[in-house]
Design a protein around this motif. Structure first.
Motif, PDB file in Angstrom:
ATOM      1  N   LEU A 405       0.847  -1.188   0.000  1.00  0.00           N
ATOM      2  CA  LEU A 405       0.000   0.000   0.000  1.00  0.00           C
ATOM      3  C   LEU A 405       0.881   1.236   0.000  1.00  0.00           C
ATOM      4  N   ILE A 406       0.626   2.150  -0.929  1.00  0.00           N
ATOM      5  CA  ILE A 406       1.351   3.413  -0.986  1.00  0.00           C
ATOM      6  C   ILE A 406       0.368   4.539  -0.691  1.00  0.00           C
ATOM      7  N   VAL A 407       0.750   5.412   0.227  1.00  0.00           N
ATOM      8  CA  VAL A 407      -0.091   6.558   0.600  1.00  0.00           C
ATOM      9  C   VAL A 407       0.747   7.821   0.469  1.00  0.00           C
ATOM     10  N   VAL A 408       0.214   8.820  -0.230  1.00  0.00           N
ATOM     11  CA  VAL A 408       0.876  10.122  -0.379  1.00  0.00           C
ATOM     12  C   VAL A 408      -0.025  11.180   0.238  1.00  0.00           C
ATOM     13  N   MET A 409       0.495  11.898   1.225  1.00  0.00           N
ATOM     14  CA  MET A 409      -0.313  12.927   1.866  1.00  0.00           C
ATOM     15  C   MET A 409       0.577  13.969   2.513  1.00  0.00           C
ATOM     16  N   GLY A 410      -0.025  15.111   2.821  1.00  0.00           N
ATOM     17  CA  GLY A 410       0.603  16.142   3.626  1.00  0.00           C
ATOM     18  C   GLY A 410      -0.333  16.465   4.765  1.00  0.00           C
ATOM     19  N   GLU A 411      -0.003  17.505   5.536  1.00  0.00           N
ATOM     20  CA  GLU A 411      -0.870  17.846   6.654  1.00  0.00           C
ATOM     21  C   GLU A 411      -2.119  18.605   6.223  1.00  0.00           C
ATOM     22  N   PHE A 412      -2.037  19.305   5.089  1.00  0.00           N
ATOM     23  CA  PHE A 412      -3.186  20.005   4.515  1.00  0.00           C
ATOM     24  C   PHE A 412      -2.816  20.426   3.106  1.00  0.00           C
ATOM     25  N   GLY A 413      -3.666  21.241   2.470  1.00  0.00           N
ATOM     26  CA  GLY A 413      -3.368  21.751   1.136  1.00  0.00           C
ATOM     27  C   GLY A 413      -3.028  23.230   1.191  1.00  0.00           C
ATOM     28  N   ARG A 414      -3.227  23.901   0.069  1.00  0.00           N
ATOM     29  CA  ARG A 414      -2.924  25.330  -0.012  1.00  0.00           C
ATOM     30  C   ARG A 414      -4.183  26.093  -0.422  1.00  0.00           C
ATOM     31  N   SER A 415      -4.186  27.364  -0.081  1.00  0.00           N
ATOM     32  CA  SER A 415      -5.364  28.201  -0.302  1.00  0.00           C
ATOM     33  C   SER A 415      -5.688  28.345  -1.784  1.00  0.00           C
TER      34      SER A 415
END
Length: 505
Positions: A405-415
């Motif tokens: 399983l590969i997961v790509v994420m950050g803490e949030f996005g940009r405005s």
């Protein structure tokens, strides 16, 4: 936004593990593994063992090891039996790519070509290998493997602070506060990485859950909460491998044989230590003593595991493949992650690292408050794009994609709106997450944002649901419970529900 530091975090453990916990804590500033500091007061175990008696037992220091904070014991969880569904346990391993700082959804997986210029930005959208699915032109390599990806375009934390939105994403539990610069503490919820390592330990490697190449910090070296075992304490901590895989030879901080000790001499020391321990064990029956012995065995196993040690030898890969992953810190860290899961590690989390002069000036990592277009065009997207696509193709060529399983994420996005400095600001209301492998299928999009890319308009997804999906695919019942150090049952997820599009339920 973030920096780097080598401080270890420690939390409370069960009463039966207090002596073991103290051994770990005392070593946090030393280099000889689980030895007491002579400056500290005596520590009493539940049985009344004092410092002198613990020293009679011995420790990893007697082996000449340098493994501070590296090894841990596995907890004994008791998850409930739940309805498992079709894809339960389909993933044998997991690679989690955490893009620290918050990647912009507009310039990656959710372009808005019909929005006004101040929203859509400088880039155009491009078709992918899936008809009707478009990514930003900054991701040409990733667009070619879109048929193997699932994109969530409606992820939401509703938190605009790096550390607490990050803790929400990394644990799946809503933090107690949404404030920024909240330091990690012993009350924190355990991270997904820590839970996987504790509840689903590897059967093939001494390494169950690994985080590399560095921990995530805000400026001022304030470590984010939600990156370790939290209130479950040191036994649940993932193994932090602080390293720079671009170096030759690669050095992993705290993981070496001290003083030029050979593996033969290590074996001799370990044999002697076992003999000394056997005399002590004959007279004392104490669980904490057994815990120390177990940690000694894990350390010895790690340094004697051919598969684990060879995983760090990136020079065994072809120069062409290393070039394809990228000769930067992120690229080589992802290659190391692939080698670790191939050697049996259950989960590897790769945090986007700081490197180079571009990490100063107001837009470090993916935190592009200034010059968003320039940063994603020249540094961020080229590195991520080639590395990520190479990982997908590399795993598939090795027959590992269907079980990883590969997961790509950050803490949030940009405005949605570009600011006066040409940057995009924090945006936890709506952003994108990508998953691949583990038999979940590809070429699909879950949820949608509005025409500005700022608000979910269908199928909103929240961190508990993402965490539940990860646990489910790895064969850990997301609705189950584990027992905390105070003998209380705790739910693994905060009422998270696995995404039906991915788990087949």
């Amino acid at each position: 936004m973030t920096g780097s530091d080598s401080r270890s975090l420690h939390a409370g453990c069960a009463a039966g593990n207090r002596a073991t916990r103290r051994l770990t804590r005392e070593n946090s500033t030393g280099s000889l593994g689980f030895m007491f500091s002579p400056r500290r007061h005596n520590a009493l175990a539940p049985s009344g063992l004092n410092r002198r008696e613990w020293l009679r037992i011995g420790g990893l220091g007697a082996l000449g090891l340098s493994l501070p904070g590296l090894l841990k014991l596995h907890a004994s969880p008791s998850p409930k039996t739940v309805d498992k569904g079709a894809n339960f346990g389909r993933a044998k391993t997991c690679i989690l790519l955490f893009l620290s700082g918050g990647p912009p959804q507009h310039e990656t997986f959710d372009p808005k070509p019909d929005a006004p210029l101040e929203i859509r930005g400088d880039f155009r959208s491009i078709p992918t290998s899936v008809p009707g699915m478009h990514f930003c032109e900054t991701l040409p390599y990733t667009a070619r493997v879109a048929d193997r990806l699932t994109v969530i375009r409606s992820m939401s934390t509703d938190i605009n602070s790096h550390s607490t939105s990050g803790a929400f994403m990394l644990t799946g539990y809503m933090p107690a506060t949404k404030a920024e610069n909240v330091p990690a503490g012993p009350q924190d919820w355990p991270s997904i990485a820590s839970a996987v390592g504790a509840l689903k330990p590897s059967q093939r490697s001494p390494l169950s859950s690994v985080v590399l190449p560095e921990v995530i910090y805000n400026d001022g070296h304030i470590v984010w909460p939600g990156q370790n075992g939290g209130f479950m304490g040191a036994p649940w901590h993932p193994i932090l491998m602080k390293c720079d895989p671009t170096e030759t030879p690669m050095h992993i901080e705290g993981m070496s044989l001290g003083g030029g000790i050979s593996t033969l001499r290590l074996s001799e020391r370990y044999s002697l230590l076992q003999q000394l321990d056997s005399h002590f064990h004959a007279g004392i029956n104490n669980a904490a003593v057994g815990d120390v012995t177990h940690m000694q065995q894990k350390a010895f196993d790690l340094l004697h595991s051919d598969a684990s040690r060879s995983a760090f030898a990136l020079d065994r890969e072809s120069p062409q493949l290393r070039d394809s992953y990228g000769r930067h810190k992120f690229g080589q860290s992802v290659l190391l992650a692939r080698r670790l899961i191939e050697a049996g590690t259950r989960l590897v989390q790769v945090n986007w690292p700081r490197e180079g002069a571009a990490e100063v000036g107001g837009s470090p990592l993916w935190d592009t408050h200034k010059n968003n277009a320039g940063r994603v065009r020249e540094v961020l997207c080229p590195q991520f794009d080639r590395t990520f696509a190479t990982l997908i193709e590399d795993l598939q060529s090795r027959g590992l994609l269907d079980e990883t399983l590969i997961v790509v994420m950050g803490e949030f996005g940009r405005s949605p709106k570009i600011n006066a400095a040409g940057g995009r600001d924090h945006w936890g209301t709506c952003f994108s997450v990508v998953l691949a492998g583990a038999g979940i299928g590809g070429g699909q999009i879950i949820g949608a944002s509005d025409r500005l890319g700022g608000v979910p308009v269908s199928r909103p997804v929240h961190p508990p649901d993402l965490a539940a999906t990860i646990f489910h695919l790895l064969g850990i019942p997301p609705g189950g419970e584990f027992i905390d150090p105070l003998n209380r049952p705790r739910r693994l997820t905060d009422d998270g529900v696995p995404l039906r599009e991915l788990v087949g339920a």
